[in-house]
Design an enzyme around this catalytic site. Structure first.
Site, PDB file in Angstrom:
ATOM      1  NE  ARG A  79      -3.317  -2.318   3.023  1.00 20.30           N
ATOM      2  CZ  ARG A  79      -4.484  -2.199   2.609  1.00 20.30           C
ATOM      3  NH1 ARG A  79      -5.374  -1.267   2.107  1.00 20.30           N
ATOM      4  NH2 ARG A  79      -5.230  -3.425   2.722  1.00 20.30           N
ATOM      5  CG  HIS A 425      -7.207  25.528 -15.369  1.00 13.62           C
ATOM      6  ND1 HIS A 425      -7.916  26.788 -15.718  1.00 13.62           N
ATOM      7  CD2 HIS A 425      -6.268  25.976 -15.067  1.00 13.62           C
ATOM      8  CE1 HIS A 425      -7.305  27.762 -15.210  1.00 13.62           C
ATOM      9  NE2 HIS A 425      -6.180  27.175 -14.426  1.00 13.62           N
ATOM     10  NE  ARG A 532     -17.547  49.703  -2.063  1.00 16.08           N
ATOM     11  CZ  ARG A 532     -17.066  48.467  -1.767  1.00 16.08           C
ATOM     12  NH1 ARG A 532     -17.785  47.579  -1.307  1.00 16.08           N
ATOM     13  NH2 ARG A 532     -15.634  48.221  -1.888  1.00 16.08           N
ATOM     14  NE  ARG A 588     -17.319  54.827  -0.411  1.00 19.80           N
ATOM     15  CZ  ARG A 588     -16.986  53.991  -1.248  1.00 19.80           C
ATOM     16  NH1 ARG A 588     -15.953  53.375  -0.690  1.00 19.80           N
ATOM     17  NH2 ARG A 588     -17.493  53.511  -2.238  1.00 19.80           N
ATOM     18  CD  GLU A 712     -11.061  55.114  -0.548  1.00 21.94           C
ATOM     19  OE1 GLU A 712     -11.612  54.267  -1.350  1.00 21.94           O
ATOM     20  OE2 GLU A 712     -11.868  56.257  -0.441  1.00 21.94           O
ATOM     21  N   GLY A 733      -8.766  51.468   2.665  1.00 29.39           N
ATOM     22  CA  GLY A 733      -9.456  51.433   1.332  1.00 29.39           C
ATOM     23  C   GLY A 733      -8.438  50.844   0.491  1.00 29.39           C
ATOM     24  CB  THR A 734      -6.509  47.865   0.616  1.00 24.93           C
ATOM     25  OG1 THR A 734      -7.705  46.990   0.926  1.00 24.93           O
ATOM     26  CG2 THR A 734      -5.900  48.067   2.097  1.00 24.93           C
ATOM     27  CB  CYS A 798     -13.321  48.881   4.503  1.00 23.86           C
ATOM     28  SG  CYS A 798     -13.121  50.216   3.713  1.00 23.86           S
TER      29      CYS A 798
HETATM   30  C1  PEP Z   1     -11.450  50.799  -1.570  1.00 23.61           C
HETATM   31  O1  PEP Z   1     -11.036  51.401  -2.356  1.00 23.61           O
HETATM   32  O2  PEP Z   1     -10.697  50.013  -1.108  1.00 23.61           O
HETATM   33  C2  PEP Z   1     -12.865  50.603  -0.913  1.00 23.61           C
HETATM   34  C3  PEP Z   1     -13.398  49.952  -0.184  1.00 23.61           C
HETATM   35  O3  PEP Z   1     -13.881  51.481  -1.909  1.00 23.61           O
HETATM   36  P1  PEP Z   1     -14.347  51.135  -3.229  1.00 23.61           P
HETATM   37  O4  PEP Z   1     -14.089  49.766  -3.213  1.00 23.61           O
HETATM   38  O5  PEP Z   1     -15.803  51.425  -3.351  1.00 23.61           O
HETATM   39  O6  PEP Z   1     -13.598  52.101  -4.081  1.00 23.61           O
HETATM   40 MG    MG Z   2     -12.273  53.358  -2.847  1.00 22.63          MG
END
Ligand code: PEP
Ligand code: MG
EC number: 2.7.9.1
Length: 850
Positions: A79, A425, A532, A588, A712, A733-734, A798
Site C-alpha cells: 500500500r 482546470h 457604499r 461612507r 485610499e 480602502g485597500t 475595508c
Molecule cells: C477601497 O477603495 O478599498 C474601497 C473599499 O472602496 P471602493 O471599493 O468602493 O472604491
Molecule cells: Mg475606494
C-alpha cells in the site's frame, strides 16, 4: 547494489518499534498506532521515503529478504503511504506471492474457487500496474492458464513465479508511478510540495477468500459518520468471499453493516464480529482523535483490521465531525477550530436552487464546484472584468479554462465550460475560489466567433443573456432561478462561536443595502464596516431624482432635488440601523463620479431627456460637460463633497435623523472617501458638525457620531497624522490604495495582469492579495502616524483584502481593530482570525481554553 547505495531498511511495525516519524508516510504511522492500540493488524513492514526514492531510481531490491519478515507461505499486499492521503498515489496491490505452486496448495486447502480468485486478482493487477500491459488483455479470460499464456505472449517471458521477484517488481512499479509527471502535477495541485515523498507498506494478507466450511470470510469497509453531513451513522458494505474494497462496488450482492430493512446485514450474520468492529471504531475515534474509515477482513471467522484512513468528508461534514469530537471531549475546542480550513467554509456558504421552483433547463454538465449562481453570459475573461466593473454579476462561459482565464473567474459569479471533468482546470480553480462551476457540458455548442451558445434543443443564447448554473447538481437553467440561501447548521454556528471566543480582531461586513445587512447579521458580522451609499441610488425611481440633482444648474433646483432624496436616504439608514440592532454602522459619503449615474448611450439619453422634460441636445451637452478623461482620479469622493457640499449635508442629515428616530443605541459612523489633504477633512467635518448641531436642536435629541476617513490615497497614508487631528477612525480602502500605490487601474489591469503574474513581476494580483511590502508599508506608516496624534484612533481595512486570511494576519499584527469584507466572506474571516490567535498563543506557549 551500487557501491555507494544505502541498503533498504524496512521496519517491522510492532507495538514497541520506535515511533515512526514523518519519513514513512501517514499510512505507516497510522498502522503503527493501530498496532499499539492492540487492534488485530496483520504483520506489516514499512519502507521510508528515501528507500522508495532509491527504488524508483533503480536501486536493487531484495524482495526475498523483505519477505523474510513474514510467514513462509504468506501472501502480501503493498500500500502507498504518502504524507497526506489526499495527495493520491499508486493503488494497493494484493496477493503478491501467488504463483503456480501456491495456487495448487491453496486450491487443496481453500478450494479451487478461492485459489483461482486470489491468483486471478494478482495476475490482473500485475499485468496492468507492474508490467503496464493493456488491462483488457485478460477481459473475458476467466481461466488462470489462459491468463498466464496471454501474459507470456505479450511479455515474451512467463509470469514471474518467484515471490521475491514479484514483490521487488511491485515495489519498483509503485515507486516509479509516484515519480511520474502526471502524478506529480496532480498532487502538487492538491498542495503537495515538489519533493513530497512516498513510503510503502508491505502487509501480510488476511485473505478474505476462504473455505466456506472454515467459517465466514470476506472483506468490507466501515465508517461511523456520514461523509456528506458528518452525522453519526454506520456506513459501508461487506461482501463475503471478497478482498479489498470490492464490497463497495458490489451493489446488491454486498451486505449492509448494521441491521437494515433493505436487506441482510453483517450485524445479522456475525453479531459478535460486528460488535468488535464497532468497538475498534470507537477506540480509533477516541485514541486517534479522528473519524476513521476502517478496511477490514474476516478470514475463517477471525476479524482483521488492515488499514484505517481519515473519513473522506465534504466541508459540511468536516465541520460537524470536528464539532462532535470537541463536544465529546475527544479534542479541545481550539483544535476543532484549527481543523477547519477557513476557505472550506466557502462550500457551506453557497446558495442553492430552490428545489420546488419550476425551472427551464437548457442542459447539464458535471457538478464541479458547489453552489448556484445567476448572471449574464460572458465569453471572455475580459468581458467578465468589464461586467464586474459595472457591478453586473456574470457567468463566464468558455470551452475550457486556461490560466489566463483565472482573473476573469475571480470576478465572475460562476463558471460554465463545454469541456473538462471534475479535475479540469476550471473545476479545480473554481473550487479553490468557492465559485459555483459546471464543467463538461458537452451537449452545448459554443461558437466563440459568433458569440453564441447553442443548446441541445437548438436554442441560441448570446452574451448578456441571464442564466443560472447549479454547481451542486450540474443543471443549467435559463433566466434567474429562485435561489435559497445556505443553511447554516448548529455545528457551523458552534464552530464559529468557538472561533469568536478565541479571536482578537473584529470582523465587520461591507453591506450597502438592507438585504446585504441582513446577510451580514446572519453571518454574525460585528457591524457594517463600509456602506457604499452610491449603491442605494441605482434603483430606477431613485436614479431619476439623483439625475435631476446632477442636472440642476441652479442651487435652488439642486436643493429641491436633494430635498426629495433626503427622506429616501433617511429611510435607507433607518432600515440599516434597525437591522444592525445596535452594532456599529459605518456609512461612507457619496464616492463615485457623478457621470456614472448618467446614461452612456443615445437610447438612455433619450429616456432621460423625456423623464426630465429637457431637449436631447441639452442632456447630451450636460453629460459631455460632466465627463472626465480619468474619472477614477476625477470628481469623486471628498472632491464631490467639497465642490457640491449640499450632497454631503443631505446625507449627514439623513444619517442623523435616522439615528435619532430609531431605538438603536449605536453611534453612527460617517466616513469621508478618497481624502488626500487635511483641509478636506476639516471642511467636511465643520459642515457635518453643523448638520449634527442643527438636528440636535431641531429634534431636541442628544446623539453622538464618529467621523472617520477612508485612507485610499498614498498621500492620505503619509499625512495620516494631519488627518487624525479631525478623524476618530481611519479605514484603509485597500482597493483604491493599491490602485494608486501602483498606478494600476482597477478596471484595466486585467489586460496585462496575467503576464505580470506569469513572468513573476507580481507573485499574485495585488488586488486579490494585499501587497505587504508596498501597500502594506503605507498601511503601517498611516497607522503609526495616525496613532501618534490620536492614540485611541480606530484602525481597520475595508477593501476586498479584508476577507483574505493573509491580509487579516497583516492587520492583526499591525494592531487594527477590525477588518471588513463582503458578507459571504465574514465566516471565513472569523475563522481565519481565530486561527491566527490560536497559532500565536501556541507559539507563545500560552494554554488555550479547552
Ligand atoms: C477601497 O477603495 O478599498 C474601497 C473599499 O472602496 P471602493 O471599493 O468602493 O472604491
Ligand atoms: Mg475606494
Amino acid at each position: 547494489m551500487q557501491k555507494d547505495q544505502k541498503p533498504i531498511e524496512p521496519l517491522l511495525i510492532t507495538p514497541d518499534a520506535p515511533v515512526l516519524g514523518g519519513v514513512h508516510g501517514g499510512r505507516a504511522k497510522c498502522l503503527q498506532r493501530l498496532v499499539r492500540l492492540g487492534l488485530p493488524v496483520p504483520p506489516t513492514v514499512a519502507l521510508d521515503f528515501a528507500a522508495v526514492r532509491g527504488i524508483a531510481s533503480g536501486a536493487y531490491v531484495d524482495g526475498g529478504a523483505l519477505l523474510e519478515a513474514f510467514a513462509p507461505d504468506a501472501l502480501v499486499s503493498v500500500r502507498p503511504s504518502s504524507e497526506d492521503p489526499d495527495w493520491g498515489g499508486p493503488g494497493t496491490i494484493l496477493n503478491i506471492g501467488m504463483n503456480d505452486a501456491r495456487h495448487a496448495a491453496l486450491a487443496a486447502r481453500l478450494g479451487r474457487g478461492a485459489a483461482d480468485a486470489l491468483y486471478r486478482r494478482f495476475i490482473q493487477s500485475y499485468t496492468a500496474h507492474v508490467a503496464r500491459l493493456d488491462p483488457d488483455l485478460h477481459s473475458g479470460a476467466g481461466d488462470i492458464r489462459e491468463m498466464l499464456a496471454a501474459f507470456e505472449a505479450e511479455m515474451d517471458e512467463p509470469f514471474p513465479q518467484s515471490p521475491g521477484r514479484q514483490l521487488a517488481e511491485v515495489l519498483r512499479a509503485m515507486a516509479q508511478a509516484w515519480e511520474g509527471t502526471s502524478a506529480r502535477l496532480l498532487r502538487q495541485a492538491k498542495g503537495a510540495p515538489p519533493d513530497a515523498g512516498l513510503g510503502l507498506v508491505v502487509q501480510a494478507m488476511a485473505l478474505g477468500v476462504g473455505d466456506p466450511a472454515g467459517g465466514e470470510s470476506g472483506a468490507g469497509v466501515i465508517q461511523f459518520v456520514s461523509s456528506s453531513t458528518g452525522e453519526p451513522r454506520v456506513t459501508g458494505r461487506y461482501l463475503g468471499q471478497s478482498q479489498g474494497r470490492e464490497a463497495l462496488g458490489a451493489g446488491g450482492r454486498a451486505l449492509y453493516l448494521t441491521r437494515d430493512p433493505r436487506g441482510p446485514s453483517l450485524e445479522d450474520l456475525c453479531p459478535d464480529l460486528f460488535d468488535s468492529l464497532q468497538d475498534h471504531g470507537l477506540l480509533c475515534r477516541r485514541r486517534l482523535r479522528e473519524e476513521m474509515q476502517i478496511e477490514f477482513v474476516i478470514h475463517h471467522g477471525a476479524l482483521w483490521i488492515l488499514d484505517a484512513v481519515r473519513v473522506r468528508r465534504s466541508s459540511r461534514a468536516a465541520v460537524r465531525i470536528a464539532v462532535d469530537l470537541a463536544t465529546d471531549g475527544v479534542i479541545p475546542q481550539f483544535e476543532a477550530v484549527l481543523r477547519i480550513e477557513p476557505r472550506a467554509l466557502n462550500d457551506l456558504l453557497h446558495r442553492q436552487v430552490d428545489p420546488d421552483a419550476v425551472l427551464d433547463r437548457f442542459g447539464n454538465g458535471i457538478a464541479a464546484s458547489p453552489g448556484a449562481a445567476t448572471g449574464r453570459i460572458v465569453f471572455s475573461a475580459r468581458a467578465a472584468q468589464a461586467s464586474a466593473a459595472r457591478e453586473e454579476p456574470c457567468i463566464l462561459v468558455r470551452r475550457e479554462t486556461k490560466p489566463e482565464d483565472v482573473r476573469g473567474m475571480h470576478v465572475s459569479a460562476g463558471v460554465l465550460t463545454e469541456r473538462g471533468g471534475v479535475t479540469s482546470h476550471a473545476a479545480m480553480i473554481a473550487r479553490g475560489l468557492g465559485l459555483p462551476a459546471v464543467v463538461g457540458a458537452s451537449k452545448l455548442h459554443l461558437d466563440h466567433k459568433a458569440g453564441t451558445l447553442t443548446t441541445e434543443d437548438g436554442r441560441v443564447l448570446g452574451e448578456g443573456d441571464v442564466i443560472t448554473i447549479d454547481g451542486s447538481s450540474g443543471s443549467l437553467i435559463t433566466g434567474a432561478a429562485p435561489l435559497l440561501e445556505p443553511v447554516l447548521d448548529d455545528a457551523f454556528r458552534s464552530l464559529l462561536g468557538w472561533a469568536d471566543a478565541l479571536r482578537d480582531i473584529g470582523v465587520r461586513a461591507n453591506a450597502d443595502t438592507p438585504a446585504e445587512a441582513v446577510m451580514a447579521r446572519r453571518f454574525e458580522a460585528e457591524g457594517i464596516g463600509l456602506c457604499r451609499t452610491e449603491h442605494m441610488f441605482f434603483e430606477e425611481d431613485r436614479l431619476t431624482v439623483m439625475r435631476e440633482m446632477i442636472f440642476a444648474e441652479r442651487p435652488e433646483d439642486r436643493a429641491a432635488a436633494l430635498e426629495r432624496l433626503l427622506p429616501v436616504q433617511r429611510a435607507d439608514y433607518s432600515e440599516l440601523f434597525r437591522i444592525m440592532d445596535g452594532y456599529p454602522v459605518c456609512i461612507r459619503l457619496l464616492d463615485p463620479p457623478l457621470h456614472e449615474f448618467l446614461p452612456a448611450d443615445r437610447a438612455g439619453m433619450l429616456d432621460l431627456a423625456r423623464a426630465l422634460g429637457l431637449p436631447l441636445s441639452q442632456v447630451a451637452d450636460r453629460i459631455a460637460a460632466l465627463s472626465e478623461l480619468n474619472p477614477m482620479l476625477g470628481m469623486r469622493g471628498v472632491r464631490l463633497g467639497i465642490a457640491v457640499p449640499e450632497i454631503y449635508a443631505m446625507q449627514a442629515r439623513a444619517i442623523f435623523e435616522a439615528a435619532v428616530q430609531g431605538e438603536s443605541a449605536a453611534v453612527p459612523e460617517v466616513m469621508i472617501p478618497l481624502v488626500s489633504a487635511r483641509r478636506e477633512v476639516e471642511l467636511v467635518k465643520a459642515q457635518i458638525d453643523g448638520v449634527a448641531a442643527a438636528v440636535r436642536s431641531e429634534t431636541g435629541r442628544a446623539f453622538d457620531y464618529r467621523l472617520g476617513v477612508m485612507v485610499e490615497t498614498p498621500r492620505a497614508a503619509l499625512r495620516a497624522g494631519d488627518i487624525a487631528e479631525s478623524a476618530m477612525f481611519l479605514s484603509f480602502g485597500t482597493n483604491d490604495l493599491t490602485q494608486m500605490t501602483y498606478g494600476l487601474s482597477r478596471d484595466d489591469a486585467g489586460h496585462f495582469m496575467n503576464a505580470y503574474v506569469s513572468r513573476g513581476v507580481f507573485d499574485e494580483d495585488p488586488f486579490l492579495k494585499l501587497d505587504m511590502e508596498g501597500v502594506g508599508e503605507l498601511l503601517s506608516i498611516g497607522a503609526a502616524r495616525g496613532r501618534a496624534v490620536r492614540p485611541d484612533i480606530i484602525l481597520s481595512v475595508c477593501g476586498e483584502h479584508g476577507g483574505d486570511p493573509d491580509s487579516i494576519a497583516f492587520c492583526r499584527n499591525a494592531g487594527f481593530s477590525y477588518v471588513s469584507c463582503s458578507p459571504f466572506r465574514v465566516p471565513l474571516a472569523r475563522l481565519a482570525a481565530a486561527h491566527l490567535a490560536i497559532r500565536d498563543s501556541r507559539n507563545l506557549g500560552n494554554k488555550m481554553p479547552q
